[in-house]
Design an enzyme around this catalytic site. Structure first.
Site, PDB file in Angstrom:
ATOM      1  N   ALA A 207       0.840  -1.205   0.000  1.00 10.97           N
ATOM      2  CA  ALA A 207       0.000   0.000   0.000  1.00 10.97           C
ATOM      3  C   ALA A 207       0.874   1.254   0.000  1.00 10.97           C
ATOM      4  CB  ALA A 207      -0.912  -0.015   1.225  1.00 10.97           C
TER       5      ALA A 207
ATOM      6  N   ASP B 138      -1.195  -8.913  10.717  1.00  9.90           N
ATOM      7  CA  ASP B 138      -0.934 -10.069   9.857  1.00  9.90           C
ATOM      8  C   ASP B 138      -0.582 -11.220  10.782  1.00  9.90           C
ATOM      9  OD1 ASP B 138      -1.328  -8.490   7.680  1.00  9.90           O
ATOM     10  OD2 ASP B 138       0.797  -8.215   7.231  1.00  9.90           O
TER      11      ASP B 138
ATOM     12  N   SER C 244      -2.184   2.299   4.268  1.00 13.04           N
ATOM     13  CA  SER C 244      -2.136   0.950   4.845  1.00 13.04           C
ATOM     14  C   SER C 244      -2.858   0.932   6.183  1.00 13.04           C
ATOM     15  CB  SER C 244      -0.678   0.522   5.052  1.00 13.04           C
ATOM     16  OG  SER C 244      -0.641  -0.615   5.907  1.00 13.04           O
TER      17      SER C 244
ATOM     18  N   TRP D 193      -4.390 -13.740   5.637  1.00 12.49           N
ATOM     19  CA  TRP D 193      -3.628 -13.537   6.873  1.00 12.49           C
ATOM     20  C   TRP D 193      -3.823 -12.136   7.457  1.00 12.49           C
ATOM     21  CZ3 TRP D 193      -1.599 -13.792   1.932  1.00 12.49           C
ATOM     22  CH2 TRP D 193      -1.065 -12.621   1.425  1.00 12.49           C
ATOM     23  N   HIS D 194      -4.448 -11.230   6.693  1.00 13.88           N
ATOM     24  CA  HIS D 194      -4.560  -9.830   7.116  1.00 13.88           C
ATOM     25  C   HIS D 194      -5.900  -9.631   7.831  1.00 13.88           C
ATOM     26  CE1 HIS D 194      -4.016  -5.370   6.562  1.00 13.88           C
ATOM     27  NE2 HIS D 194      -5.338  -5.426   6.636  1.00 13.88           N
TER      28      HIS D 194
ATOM     29  N   GLU E 279      -5.877 -11.779   0.823  1.00  8.09           N
ATOM     30  CA  GLU E 279      -4.899 -11.892   1.916  1.00  8.09           C
ATOM     31  C   GLU E 279      -5.573 -12.557   3.118  1.00  8.09           C
ATOM     32  OE1 GLU E 279      -2.899  -8.285   2.972  1.00  8.09           O
ATOM     33  OE2 GLU E 279      -1.905  -8.118   1.024  1.00  8.09           O
TER      34      GLU E 279
ATOM     35  N   HIS F  95      -2.192  -0.981   8.437  1.00  4.08           N
ATOM     36  CA  HIS F  95      -1.180  -1.190   9.483  1.00  4.08           C
ATOM     37  C   HIS F  95      -0.733   0.155  10.067  1.00  4.08           C
ATOM     38  CE1 HIS F  95      -0.611  -5.517   9.077  1.00  4.08           C
ATOM     39  NE2 HIS F  95      -0.790  -5.343   7.768  1.00  4.08           N
TER      40      HIS F  95
HETATM   41 ZN    ZN Z   1      -1.421  -6.835   6.457  1.00  2.16          ZN
END
Ligand code: ZN
Length: 287
Positions: free
Chosen positions: A151, A165, A156, A213-214, A211, A158
């Site tokens: 991103a 994650d 993002s 895992w996100h 994704e 995050h």
């Molecule tokens: Zn992520």
């Protein structure tokens, strides 16, 4: 076995059975091959949100006045963050550290509950591989990203401190789905206030490839509604629209303009978060 022919047939049948079992075993252990397809073939019900025809008396409020009340939580947990909705300028993430991972304080207990539920049901523990990122850390990731999927700065989740994650031992990234823990996280995270923010088959809407895992924290009741109905966060905001009150379980929800903030008379608890599109999302508990 009485005859040679019967023994041959038996051996052949046994070999076929073993081959079929091995094939199933190999396929099952590669959840990343089949799990996304199975998920995308699911028929999702409409969001569990009932429009209120009659809201009763509404009271106008200033956000500053509400912020001083003890039964009101103001947070940023519902910010939409994507390539067209970067974080507001000067945004400072509210963070708490747990086991070395930095995340919004409202996420901590819910993450622990999700991790423990997954471990109890699968025997596998999940861990955090990426938590809050500073702008400098996001810039580093961007510089190292060879395929250009990272991103842009400020875009993002995050950086918002609202995403984690996660991985299981020897199963990180797409291989997270090889682990029963990864598949279970993808099935039950909604019960713990998290959504799979970038689902399979919704890449055109989210702008990000799948994704598993996100995990993005949005809290309840939003996470459960989105995961049950297969909506992305972008689709959920569109569904809520503007000014319409909805009932879901014990909650009442409405997406409103800040300058027209009005709550249903008689509320007991209130949670408000901006959604980064010019609206506030209001959640009321009436009893
Ligand atoms: Zn992520």
């Amino acid at each position: 076995m009485k005859c040679k022919k019967c023994r041959k047939r038996f051996a052949l049948a046994l070999t076929v059975c073993i081959l079929i079992a091995v094939c199933f075993g190999v396929i099952f252990s590669h959840g990343e091959w089949w799990f996304p397809t199975v998920q995308s073939l699911r028929v999702y019900p409409a969001p569990r949100l009932t429009p209120l025809i009659e809201t009763g008396a509404l009271e106008r409020w200033e956000l500053s006045a509400l912020s001083r009340m003890p039964n009101v939580t103001l947070s940023n947990t519902l910010l939409l963050v994507n390539s067209t909705h970067p974080l507001p300028k000067g945004y400072e993430a509210l963070l708490e550290e747990y086991n070395g991972a930095r995340m919004h304080p409202l996420m901590v207990a819910q993450y622990i509950a999700l991790r423990d539920a997954v471990q109890e049901k699968t025997g596998v523990r999940i861990y955090v591989s990426s938590d809050y990122r500073t702008a400098e850390e996001q810039m580093q990731i961007l510089a190292q990203s060879q395929d250009g999927i990272a991103a842009q700065l400020g875009c993002s989740e995050h950086e918002a401190g609202l995403a984690l994650d996660v991985y299981a031992p020897y199963c990180a990234g797409e291989e997270f789905l090889r682990s029963p823990a990864g598949r279970l996280v993808n099935r039950i995270c909604g019960e713990y206030g998290y959504i799979i923010r970038y689902p399979h088959g919704k890449e055109e809407i989210t702008g990000i490839s799948y994704e598993p895992w996100h995990l993005r924290y949005v809290g309840q009741p939003h996470a459960q509604i989105m995961m049950e109905s297969g909506l992305t966060y972008e689709e959920y905001l569109e569904f809520l629209g503007e000014g319409q009150w909805y009932r879901t379980g014990d909650y009442l929800i409405c997406r409103q303009r800040p300058e027209e903030l009005a709550l249903i008379y008689g509320w007991k608890e209130c949670h408000i978060s901006p959604d980064n599109t010019g609206y506030l999302i209001v959640i009321l508990k009436m009893a």
